[in-house]
Design an enzyme around this catalytic site. Structure first.
Site, PDB file in Angstrom:
ATOM      1  N   GLY A 267      16.172  21.700  61.962  1.00 11.61           N
ATOM      2  CA  GLY A 267      14.971  22.454  61.638  1.00 11.61           C
ATOM      3  C   GLY A 267      14.866  22.760  60.152  1.00 11.61           C
ATOM      4  O   GLY A 267      15.888  23.002  59.507  1.00 11.61           O
ATOM      5  N   PRO A 268      13.642  22.733  59.605  1.00 10.11           N
ATOM      6  CA  PRO A 268      12.348  22.483  60.258  1.00 10.11           C
ATOM      7  C   PRO A 268      11.942  21.018  60.343  1.00 10.11           C
ATOM      8  O   PRO A 268      10.847  20.715  60.791  1.00 10.11           O
ATOM      9  CB  PRO A 268      11.370  23.259  59.368  1.00 10.11           C
ATOM     10  CG  PRO A 268      11.982  23.173  58.003  1.00 10.11           C
ATOM     11  CD  PRO A 268      13.471  23.225  58.209  1.00 10.11           C
ATOM     12  N   ASP A 316      23.270  24.547  70.643  1.00 10.66           N
ATOM     13  CA  ASP A 316      24.275  24.877  69.641  1.00 10.66           C
ATOM     14  C   ASP A 316      24.938  23.597  69.144  1.00 10.66           C
ATOM     15  O   ASP A 316      25.469  22.811  69.938  1.00 10.66           O
ATOM     16  CB  ASP A 316      25.314  25.810  70.281  1.00 10.66           C
ATOM     17  CG  ASP A 316      26.338  26.330  69.296  1.00 10.66           C
ATOM     18  OD1 ASP A 316      26.522  25.718  68.232  1.00 10.66           O
ATOM     19  OD2 ASP A 316      26.976  27.353  69.609  1.00 10.66           O
ATOM     20  N   CYS A 387      21.924  24.807  50.937  1.00 11.62           N
ATOM     21  CA  CYS A 387      20.992  25.214  49.889  1.00 11.62           C
ATOM     22  C   CYS A 387      21.516  26.512  49.278  1.00 11.62           C
ATOM     23  O   CYS A 387      20.826  27.527  49.237  1.00 11.62           O
ATOM     24  CB  CYS A 387      19.587  25.392  50.442  1.00 11.62           C
ATOM     25  SG  CYS A 387      18.377  25.627  49.123  1.00 11.62           S
TER      26      CYS A 387
END
Length: 455
Positions: A267-268, A316, A387
């Site tokens: 995601g995303p 998960d 990130c």
């Protein structure tokens, strides 16, 4: 009331009250209001600029307000911060900045505080921005001064200093490092970058080439969705650092038909879309996994342009250690992290994250990396990506995995990126690659390729 200011004020409220993300709230409000490009740009600068420099504005306002901020109505404080941004950092007429900010206080049902807000903002107008800057920083030194001036929590400044030093960009032999340049870059609005999905669009069809990615495009401005290729799903809004992270995995070596790829935390869906575009011509298939159902829907939307679209599963990511041992040739683990590398684009994150968040995230990152290693075929390769440049989330997670797994080797990731990027990134010696906003114009992406040795 000027609609751009009203929208900016609503963004500040949503961030404060609902723990919302400005980059999600603002586009929805702009679309609903149907503002012209000039007013949309003003609303964006007002909201993002106020959120980025909130700490600095609070310090200036504390020189005027002789009461604890926790005792102020939050609606009033939002309006004061918005007014301070206009008076101290923008070329806005004084009467408009003050009058509209006071009107916002009234519109929030705090009419009794309008006189107070007017007085505070009028006081700001009696000195120049430069004079307020000097007063706000008086008596501060070192990281405390940098934290106040560039509106970063002190713990983030310290983490950046440590990460820059580890990347060979810190203070050496009495020479200044790059910390101040990095902090300054975090206070500036980044340009919007797009990714032209290989096989579906060329860079030239989407726009002007970007700065560092071979599929990167510099947005011409305005609403990216107005770009025909973006509207058709053939190009995506995506930071060029994120593009390089995906391309490092897909282009580190030739693709062999039949390869199975996994995006463990998809995601995303931006990196998943780029991986899918890279995989298809070589005969590889991609499986995208996402834990959160709402984000899984975003991944499916991102991949819907492909025929057939890659499979998206929910759950998960650690389960792949048991459910699919040794099943994948390439794995991308874009691990959940503090997001400190994207503070330009998510300005509220610097005030939302706490040092205590790091420990829990590093445990999760370690568990996900263990699962990725288990799911990787002998001879396979995985990309560990965050990130965030925080060393606890990057090099230390990787070092722990290498120490625990003699079958793993660290790939010289800067050398891989040197063959991919459109200009010399002047990265450190490796084996990890750390990108920086001030040096590369990207988010501060950390990328480490890891290979599993064949037995």
């Amino acid at each position: 009331m000027q609609p751009a200011r009203r929208i900016a004020y609503e963004v500040l409220r949503a961030v404060r009250e609902d723990d919302a993300y400005a980059n999600l709230v603002l586009p929805a409000l702009l679309a609903e209001a149907r503002l012209d490009s000039a007013d949309a740009a003003l609303a964006t600068e007002l909201a993002y600029g106020t959120l980025r420099l909130r700490g600095y504005y609070d310090r200036v306002l504390s020189l005027v307000i002789d009461r604890d901020f926790s005792k102020l109505d939050p609606e009033v404080l939002d309006a004061l911060r918005l007014g301070a941004h206009q008076l101290l950092s923008m070329r806005v007429a004084v009467h408009a900045a003050v009058g509209e900010s006071v009107a916002l206080v009234g519109s929030a049902g705090k009419g009794s505080a309008k006189g107070f807000a007017n007085g505070v903002l009028r006081t700001l107008t009696r000195s120049s921005p430069e004079e307020w800057h000097a007063r706000a920083l008086a008596g501060l030194t070192g990281d405390d001064r940098l934290a106040a001036e560039y509106a970063h929590p002190p713990w983030v400044v310290a983490a950046f200093r440590e990460a820059l030093a580890a990347d060979g960009r810190g203070e050496r032999d009495g020479r200044g490092g790059q910390l101040e340049s990095l902090l300054a870059a975090d206070t500036e609005a980044p340009y919007v970058s797009l990714a032209a999905l290989p096989g579906l669009a060329t860079v030239g069809e989407v726009g002007e080439p970007g700065e560092v990615s071979p599929v990167g495009v510099r947005s011409a401005g305005g609403d990216p969705a107005a770009n025909p290729m973006v509207a058709r799903g053939r190009a995506r809004v995506q930071d060029e650092g994120s593009q390089l992270a995906a391309l490092a995995l897909s282009r580190c070596r030739p693709i062999v038909a039949g390869e199975r790829w996994l995006d463990l935390c998809a995601g995303p869906g931006g990196k998943a879309a780029l991986l899918a575009a890279e995989a298809a011509p070589g005969g590889a298939t991609l499986l995208a996994n996402e834990l959160i159902p709402t984000r899984a829907r975003l991944v499916r939307n991102a991949l819907a342009v492909f025929d057939p679209p890659p499979e998206v599963v929910e759950g998960d990511g650690t389960r792949f250690a048991i459910d699919a041992p040794g099943a994948f040739d390439r794995i991308l683990l874009d691990a959940p992290c503090t997001g400190l590398g994207a503070l330009r684009r998510r300005p509220e994150a610097r005030w939302r994250k706490q040092p205590s968040d790091v420990d829990g995230l590093t445990r999760l990152q370690g568990a996900l990396l263990e699962a990725a290693i288990a799911a990787l075929k002998p001879g396979g390769i995985l990309a560990y990506v965050t990130c965030s440049p925080h060393l606890a989330e990057t090099r230390r997670v990787v070092d722990a995995a290498l120490a625990a797994h003699p079958e793993l080797t660290a790939v010289d990731t800067p050398a891989v990126l040197a063959e991919i990027a459109t200009r010399d990134l002047q990265l450190g010696a490796g084996p990890a690659a750390q990108l920086w906003p001030h040096a590369h114009g990207t988010d501060a992406m950390f990328i480490q390729l890891l290979a599993k040795v064949e037995s």
